[in-house]
Motif scaffolding. Structure first.
Motif, PDB file in Angstrom:
ATOM      1  N   TRP A   1     -25.447  30.029  -9.634  1.00  0.00           N
ATOM      2  CA  TRP A   1     -26.770  31.549  -9.933  1.00  0.00           C
ATOM      3  C   TRP A   1     -27.372  29.526 -11.201  1.00  0.00           C
ATOM      4  O   TRP A   1     -28.515  29.402 -11.010  1.00  0.00           O
ATOM      5  CB  TRP A   1     -26.872  31.586 -10.657  1.00  0.00           C
ATOM      6  CG  TRP A   1     -27.180  32.619  -9.705  1.00  0.00           C
ATOM      7  CD1 TRP A   1     -25.740  33.702  -9.428  1.00  0.00           C
ATOM      8  CD2 TRP A   1     -28.531  33.646  -8.550  1.00  0.00           C
ATOM      9  NE1 TRP A   1     -26.685  34.938  -8.692  1.00  0.00           N
ATOM     10  CE2 TRP A   1     -27.751  34.221  -8.190  1.00  0.00           C
ATOM     11  CE3 TRP A   1     -29.706  32.638  -8.466  1.00  0.00           C
ATOM     12  CZ2 TRP A   1     -28.815  34.350  -7.396  1.00  0.00           C
ATOM     13  CZ3 TRP A   1     -30.747  33.634  -7.993  1.00  0.00           C
ATOM     14  CH2 TRP A   1     -30.287  34.216  -7.521  1.00  0.00           C
ATOM     15  N   GLN A   2     -26.399  28.879 -12.058  1.00  0.00           N
ATOM     16  CA  GLN A   2     -27.352  28.019 -12.911  1.00  0.00           C
ATOM     17  C   GLN A   2     -27.564  26.669 -11.926  1.00  0.00           C
ATOM     18  O   GLN A   2     -28.565  26.260 -12.150  1.00  0.00           O
ATOM     19  CB  GLN A   2     -26.315  27.237 -14.095  1.00  0.00           C
ATOM     20  CG  GLN A   2     -25.876  28.902 -14.823  1.00  0.00           C
ATOM     21  CD  GLN A   2     -27.234  29.170 -15.764  1.00  0.00           C
ATOM     22  OE1 GLN A   2     -27.792  28.591 -16.115  1.00  0.00           O
ATOM     23  NE2 GLN A   2     -27.528  30.359 -15.747  1.00  0.00           N
TER      24      GLN A   2
ATOM     25  N   ASP B   1     -22.372  39.203 -19.826  1.00  0.00           N
ATOM     26  CA  ASP B   1     -22.669  41.128 -19.632  1.00  0.00           C
ATOM     27  C   ASP B   1     -21.823  41.071 -19.144  1.00  0.00           C
ATOM     28  O   ASP B   1     -21.038  41.614 -18.578  1.00  0.00           O
ATOM     29  CB  ASP B   1     -24.436  40.497 -19.280  1.00  0.00           C
ATOM     30  CG  ASP B   1     -25.120  39.706 -19.955  1.00  0.00           C
ATOM     31  OD1 ASP B   1     -24.177  40.118 -21.716  1.00  0.00           O
ATOM     32  OD2 ASP B   1     -26.431  39.253 -20.131  1.00  0.00           O
TER      33      ASP B   1
ATOM     34  N   ARG C   1     -27.493  40.216 -10.107  1.00  0.00           N
ATOM     35  CA  ARG C   1     -29.128  39.259 -10.118  1.00  0.00           C
ATOM     36  C   ARG C   1     -29.740  39.551  -9.690  1.00  0.00           C
ATOM     37  O   ARG C   1     -30.551  38.990 -10.131  1.00  0.00           O
ATOM     38  CB  ARG C   1     -27.693  37.670 -10.377  1.00  0.00           C
ATOM     39  CG  ARG C   1     -26.849  37.835 -11.639  1.00  0.00           C
ATOM     40  CD  ARG C   1     -26.029  36.843 -11.528  1.00  0.00           C
ATOM     41  NE  ARG C   1     -25.125  36.128 -12.417  1.00  0.00           N
ATOM     42  CZ  ARG C   1     -24.650  35.479 -13.303  1.00  0.00           C
ATOM     43  NH1 ARG C   1     -26.170  34.872 -13.122  1.00  0.00           N
ATOM     44  NH2 ARG C   1     -23.938  35.450 -14.164  1.00  0.00           N
TER      45      ARG C   1
ATOM     46  N   THR D   1     -25.641  37.393 -17.532  1.00  0.00           N
ATOM     47  CA  THR D   1     -24.995  36.073 -17.496  1.00  0.00           C
ATOM     48  C   THR D   1     -23.699  36.426 -17.607  1.00  0.00           C
ATOM     49  O   THR D   1     -23.920  38.211 -16.639  1.00  0.00           O
ATOM     50  CB  THR D   1     -24.686  35.361 -19.045  1.00  0.00           C
ATOM     51  OG1 THR D   1     -24.128  36.738 -19.671  1.00  0.00           O
ATOM     52  CG2 THR D   1     -26.754  35.289 -19.839  1.00  0.00           C
ATOM     53  N   ALA D   2     -22.454  35.604 -16.764  1.00  0.00           N
ATOM     54  CA  ALA D   2     -21.303  35.967 -16.906  1.00  0.00           C
ATOM     55  C   ALA D   2     -20.134  37.064 -17.881  1.00  0.00           C
ATOM     56  O   ALA D   2     -20.004  37.771 -17.385  1.00  0.00           O
ATOM     57  CB  ALA D   2     -20.641  34.344 -16.689  1.00  0.00           C
TER      58      ALA D   2
ATOM     59  N   ARG E   1     -34.814  39.782 -16.808  1.00  0.00           N
ATOM     60  CA  ARG E   1     -32.923  39.242 -17.292  1.00  0.00           C
ATOM     61  C   ARG E   1     -32.986  38.965 -16.388  1.00  0.00           C
ATOM     62  O   ARG E   1     -31.936  40.100 -15.602  1.00  0.00           O
ATOM     63  CB  ARG E   1     -33.513  40.833 -18.069  1.00  0.00           C
ATOM     64  CG  ARG E   1     -32.455  39.917 -19.362  1.00  0.00           C
ATOM     65  CD  ARG E   1     -31.691  41.473 -20.058  1.00  0.00           C
ATOM     66  NE  ARG E   1     -30.798  41.923 -20.663  1.00  0.00           N
ATOM     67  CZ  ARG E   1     -29.110  41.915 -20.120  1.00  0.00           C
ATOM     68  NH1 ARG E   1     -28.932  41.819 -18.642  1.00  0.00           N
ATOM     69  NH2 ARG E   1     -28.088  41.538 -20.800  1.00  0.00           N
ATOM     70  N   TYR E   2     -32.190  38.068 -16.572  1.00  0.00           N
ATOM     71  CA  TYR E   2     -31.140  37.491 -15.515  1.00  0.00           C
ATOM     72  C   TYR E   2     -29.653  37.769 -16.424  1.00  0.00           C
ATOM     73  O   TYR E   2     -28.894  37.377 -17.339  1.00  0.00           O
ATOM     74  CB  TYR E   2     -31.023  36.174 -15.545  1.00  0.00           C
ATOM     75  CG  TYR E   2     -31.895  35.611 -14.696  1.00  0.00           C
ATOM     76  CD1 TYR E   2     -32.372  36.414 -13.303  1.00  0.00           C
ATOM     77  CD2 TYR E   2     -33.176  35.216 -15.531  1.00  0.00           C
ATOM     78  CE1 TYR E   2     -32.771  35.909 -12.855  1.00  0.00           C
ATOM     79  CE2 TYR E   2     -34.455  34.863 -14.739  1.00  0.00           C
ATOM     80  CZ  TYR E   2     -33.831  35.096 -13.767  1.00  0.00           C
ATOM     81  OH  TYR E   2     -35.457  34.203 -13.289  1.00  0.00           O
TER      82      TYR E   2
ATOM     83  N   ASP F   1     -21.870  32.749 -11.308  1.00  0.00           N
ATOM     84  CA  ASP F   1     -23.068  32.119 -13.350  1.00  0.00           C
ATOM     85  C   ASP F   1     -23.260  30.368 -13.145  1.00  0.00           C
ATOM     86  O   ASP F   1     -24.154  30.238 -13.093  1.00  0.00           O
ATOM     87  CB  ASP F   1     -22.244  32.454 -13.972  1.00  0.00           C
ATOM     88  CG  ASP F   1     -22.786  32.615 -15.575  1.00  0.00           C
ATOM     89  OD1 ASP F   1     -24.613  33.121 -15.184  1.00  0.00           O
ATOM     90  OD2 ASP F   1     -23.493  31.732 -16.047  1.00  0.00           O
ATOM     91  N   HIS F   2     -22.346  29.715 -12.520  1.00  0.00           N
ATOM     92  CA  HIS F   2     -21.908  28.381 -12.349  1.00  0.00           C
ATOM     93  C   HIS F   2     -23.182  28.024 -10.369  1.00  0.00           C
ATOM     94  O   HIS F   2     -24.248  27.584 -10.610  1.00  0.00           O
ATOM     95  CB  HIS F   2     -21.182  27.520 -12.197  1.00  0.00           C
ATOM     96  CG  HIS F   2     -19.766  27.256 -13.130  1.00  0.00           C
ATOM     97  ND1 HIS F   2     -21.171  27.134 -14.137  1.00  0.00           N
ATOM     98  CD2 HIS F   2     -18.946  27.778 -14.244  1.00  0.00           C
ATOM     99  CE1 HIS F   2     -19.617  27.156 -15.460  1.00  0.00           C
ATOM    100  NE2 HIS F   2     -18.712  27.292 -14.992  1.00  0.00           N
TER     101      HIS F   2
END
Length: 181
Positions: free
Chosen positions: A91-92, A57, A39, A54-55, A51-52, A88-89
């Motif tokens: 990073w969000q 991916d 990431r 995602t969980a 381009r990030y 992922d959470h």
């Protein structure tokens, strides 16, 4: 109205299970740091090329990674997937300016827990907890579980192990207060 309620119990794993959970913690720390690096590489690109992953991916890439690294395949698949979802959470929350960016996991500083999000893969039978790839462990159930069990998380606090079981309960909707205070 549905609410979630957690129940925490003491677990007594045997020596082989403790060693296995230690290996799992090392593997999950590696997985977190690898996904975190992936990431950060996406974040370091110019704005037009960012381009990030995602969980979703990263979970899809996990299949190939588990084939290459057999010690990573020792960890249950759902536990690894849940770790990537938690990253992922994190990073969000960072992108929404609710928290700082996630940090690297370091041995000795960051204790990782093992969360099994699917209730069909684990079970609590009396005084025994059956966790995937660990087998049965003795658990002290000091109060009854209410509701429908959803997730099971094994964590270490000092030299003791605990299980947290999150259950979903149906409770009546509270009636608004009509009288003045």
């Amino acid at each position: 109205m549905l609410i979630r309620k957690a129940f925490r119990f003491r677990v007594y794993p045997n020596a082989a299970q403790v060693l296995r959970m230690g290996r799992w913690e090392n593997a999950l720390r590696f997985l977190w740091n690898l996904a975190h690096e992936q990431r950060l590489l996406g974040y370091g690109r110019p704005k037009s090329e960012r381009r990030y992953p995602t969980a979703f991916d990263q979970v899809n890439e996990l299949t190939d990674l588990r084939a290459e690294l057999p010690w990573l395949a020792e960890v249950p698949r759902n536990v690894s997937n849940q770790l990537l979802v938690e990253l992922d959470h994190a990073w969000q929350r960072c992108f929404k300016k609710l928290a700082h960016a996630p940090r690297w996991k370091r041995k000795g500083r960051d204790k990782l827990s093992f969360c099994e999000p699917h209730p069909k893969t684990w079970r609590l039978c009396g005084e025994r907890l059956h966790f995937p790839k660990l087998g049965a462990m003795r658990v002290v159930v000091h109060r009854p579980i209410e509701g429908k069990p959803k997730t099971c998380t094994l964590s270490q606090d000092g030299d003791q192990w605990f299980v947290s079981i999150v259950c979903e309960l149906e409770v009546p909707t509270p009636i608004p207060r009509t009288s003045p205070i």
